[in-house]
Design a protein around this motif. Structure first.
Motif, short mmCIF file in Angstrom:
data_model
loop_
_atom_site.label_atom_id
_atom_site.label_comp_id
_atom_site.label_asym_id
_atom_site.label_seq_id
_atom_site.Cartn_x
_atom_site.Cartn_y
_atom_site.Cartn_z
N PHE A 103 -7.76 1.89 -5.14
CA PHE A 103 -7.42 2.98 -4.50
C PHE A 103 -8.79 3.50 -3.66
CE2 PHE A 103 -7.26 7.55 -4.00
CZ PHE A 103 -5.71 7.63 -3.54
N THR A 104 -8.57 3.58 -2.21
CA THR A 104 -9.49 4.11 -1.74
C THR A 104 -9.08 5.33 -0.87
OG1 THR A 104 -8.95 2.60 0.33
CG2 THR A 104 -10.71 1.83 -1.08
N ARG A 138 0.81 -1.30 0.05
CA ARG A 138 0.14 -0.09 -0.14
C ARG A 138 0.80 1.05 0.10
NH1 ARG A 138 -1.07 -2.80 4.63
NH2 ARG A 138 0.07 -1.96 6.49
N SER A 139 0.33 2.41 -0.50
CA SER A 139 0.99 3.59 -0.54
C SER A 139 0.05 4.60 -0.51
CB SER A 139 1.88 3.65 -1.84
OG SER A 139 2.65 4.73 -2.09
N ILE A 140 0.65 6.01 -0.11
CA ILE A 140 -0.17 7.03 -0.38
C ILE A 140 -0.26 7.69 -1.72
CG2 ILE A 140 -0.23 7.81 2.12
CD1 ILE A 140 2.08 9.80 1.45
N VAL A 141 0.75 7.21 -2.43
CA VAL A 141 1.10 7.68 -3.98
C VAL A 141 0.47 6.51 -4.82
CG1 VAL A 141 2.66 8.07 -5.76
CG2 VAL A 141 3.08 9.10 -3.18
N LEU A 142 -0.17 6.76 -5.73
CA LEU A 142 -0.73 5.63 -6.61
C LEU A 142 0.15 4.55 -7.11
CD1 LEU A 142 -3.43 4.53 -7.51
CD2 LEU A 142 -3.34 5.98 -9.51
N GLU A 143 1.34 5.28 -7.78
CA GLU A 143 2.40 4.42 -8.17
C GLU A 143 3.20 3.64 -7.40
OE1 GLU A 143 1.55 7.63 -8.68
OE2 GLU A 143 0.92 7.72 -11.03
N GLY A 144 2.98 4.00 -6.21
CA GLY A 144 3.90 3.38 -4.94
C GLY A 144 3.22 1.90 -4.65
N ALA A 145 1.97 1.67 -4.91
CA ALA A 145 1.21 0.31 -4.69
C ALA A 145 1.60 -0.65 -5.68
CB ALA A 145 -0.27 0.66 -4.34
N GLY A 146 2.29 -1.66 -5.33
CA GLY A 146 2.42 -2.78 -6.32
C GLY A 146 3.87 -2.55 -7.14
N LYS A 147 4.62 -1.73 -6.53
CA LYS A 147 6.00 -1.26 -7.13
C LYS A 147 6.92 -2.59 -6.66
CE LYS A 147 9.72 1.93 -7.37
NZ LYS A 147 10.30 3.40 -6.93
N CYS A 148 7.74 -2.91 -7.64
CA CYS A 148 8.52 -4.20 -7.27
C CYS A 148 9.95 -3.95 -7.30
CB CYS A 148 8.32 -5.02 -8.37
SG CYS A 148 8.98 -6.72 -8.51
N ILE A 201 -6.05 5.34 0.24
CA ILE A 201 -4.53 4.91 0.10
C ILE A 201 -4.75 3.87 -1.06
CG2 ILE A 201 -3.68 5.65 2.31
CD1 ILE A 201 -3.38 2.46 2.69
N ALA A 202 -3.49 3.79 -2.00
CA ALA A 202 -3.60 2.90 -2.88
C ALA A 202 -3.06 1.64 -2.47
CB ALA A 202 -2.72 3.22 -4.00
N GLY A 203 -3.40 0.33 -2.97
CA GLY A 203 -3.09 -0.84 -2.51
C GLY A 203 -3.18 -1.94 -3.42
N ILE A 204 -2.38 -3.12 -3.19
CA ILE A 204 -2.91 -4.43 -3.91
C ILE A 204 -2.85 -5.49 -2.94
CG2 ILE A 204 -1.44 -3.65 -6.03
CD1 ILE A 204 0.84 -5.42 -4.97
N THR A 205 -3.35 -6.85 -3.36
CA THR A 205 -3.26 -7.70 -2.42
C THR A 205 -2.57 -8.87 -2.86
OG1 THR A 205 -5.25 -8.56 -3.37
CG2 THR A 205 -5.56 -7.04 -1.59
#
Length: 247
Positions: free
Chosen positions: A181-182, A121-131, A184-188
């Motif tokens: 995105f809610t 998860r990230s407060i920046v959209l592009e940060g969620a899922g960054k590998c 914060i941005a996130g992936i599962t």
């Protein structure tokens, strides 16, 4: 297979029903859901110190709280890739007398070389899922809940290839597809499993990842030279014009 832990007594014996009759050894399970009794005081702590199944690999809990005996019993009953969900009171996270056992349990989640790390998860959209890919480690590193660790099967996938592919436009599209995105941005982790990596032989994966890495290094060298040239240009203009506000 799912095993729901029921109330046990005595030295927290391994129930007869989970002993494999063909081997006489304890069975293991892919998934365990458990709600053990909280902080029982009447149990055979002395027997636990000499547990015949080796379930005391984290240590021996205090007499007044057998919680970590149950927790170790559950962990010892998992398959190598097994999962468990256990309902515990908050005290198991903070009590001083169980600190050493908590530390040993956390150490089992060390990050290994070539693991892939994804931002959960990230407060920046592009940060969620960054590998990112773990390189050489000089000391053990523990991962936290805000990231997802992926350890690949080396017989099926080369970490460097998967890492490079995820950085490609098609890989980035796959990450964007599972990103939510809610506030914060996130992936599962479950959505991450839905990403399909191109099927290639191990030798082709190695060759492709090496070529991509070489191209990326060449691009970085070009950018570095461009930045160096811009810096030299700025210095020359400042010297020529006698000022320090040249951009």
């Amino acid at each position: 297979m799912v095993w729901k832990t029921l109330r046990s007594s005595g030295a927290i014996p391994w129930p007869t029903r989970v002993i494999a009759p063909e081997t006489g050894c304890a069975s293991s399970f892919d998934v365990i859901l458990a709600n053990p009794p909280y902080s029982i005081k009447q149990w055979d702590r002395a027997a636990w110190t000499q547990d015949p199944w080796g379930r005391n690999f984290l240590g021996t809990p205090p007499q007044g709280r057998a919680d970590y005996a149950f927790q170790q019993h559950i962990l010892a009953s998992l398959t190598p890739k097994g999962r468990c969900a256990v309902l515990w009171p908050h005290g198991v996270l903070f009590r001083n007398e169980e600190q050493a056992m908590r530390a040993r349990m956390i150490e089992q989640d060390w990050v290994d070389q070539c693991d892939l790390i994804f931002g959960r998860r990230s407060i920046v959209l592009e940060g969620a899922g960054k590998c990112s890919m773990v390189s050489d480690l000089s000391e053990p590193v523990i991962f936290e809940s805000s990231i997802i660790r992926v350890t690949l099967d080396p017989e099926k996938a080369v970490p460097k290839f998967v890492f490079e592919w995820l950085r490609s436009p098609k890989g980035a599209q796959q990450i964007t597809r599972i990103r939510s995105f809610t506030t914060i941005a996130g992936i599962t982790g479950s959505d991450l499993k839905k990403i399909f990596i191109p099927a290639m032989s191990i030798s082709d994966q190695i060759a492709t990842s090496n070529e991509l890495a070489s191209l990326r290094n060449s691009l970085n060298e070009v950018r570095n030279r461009q930045n160096a040239n811009l810096a030299l240009k700025k210095q020359a203009l400042e010297k020529l014009l006698g000022g320090n506000n040249v951009y």
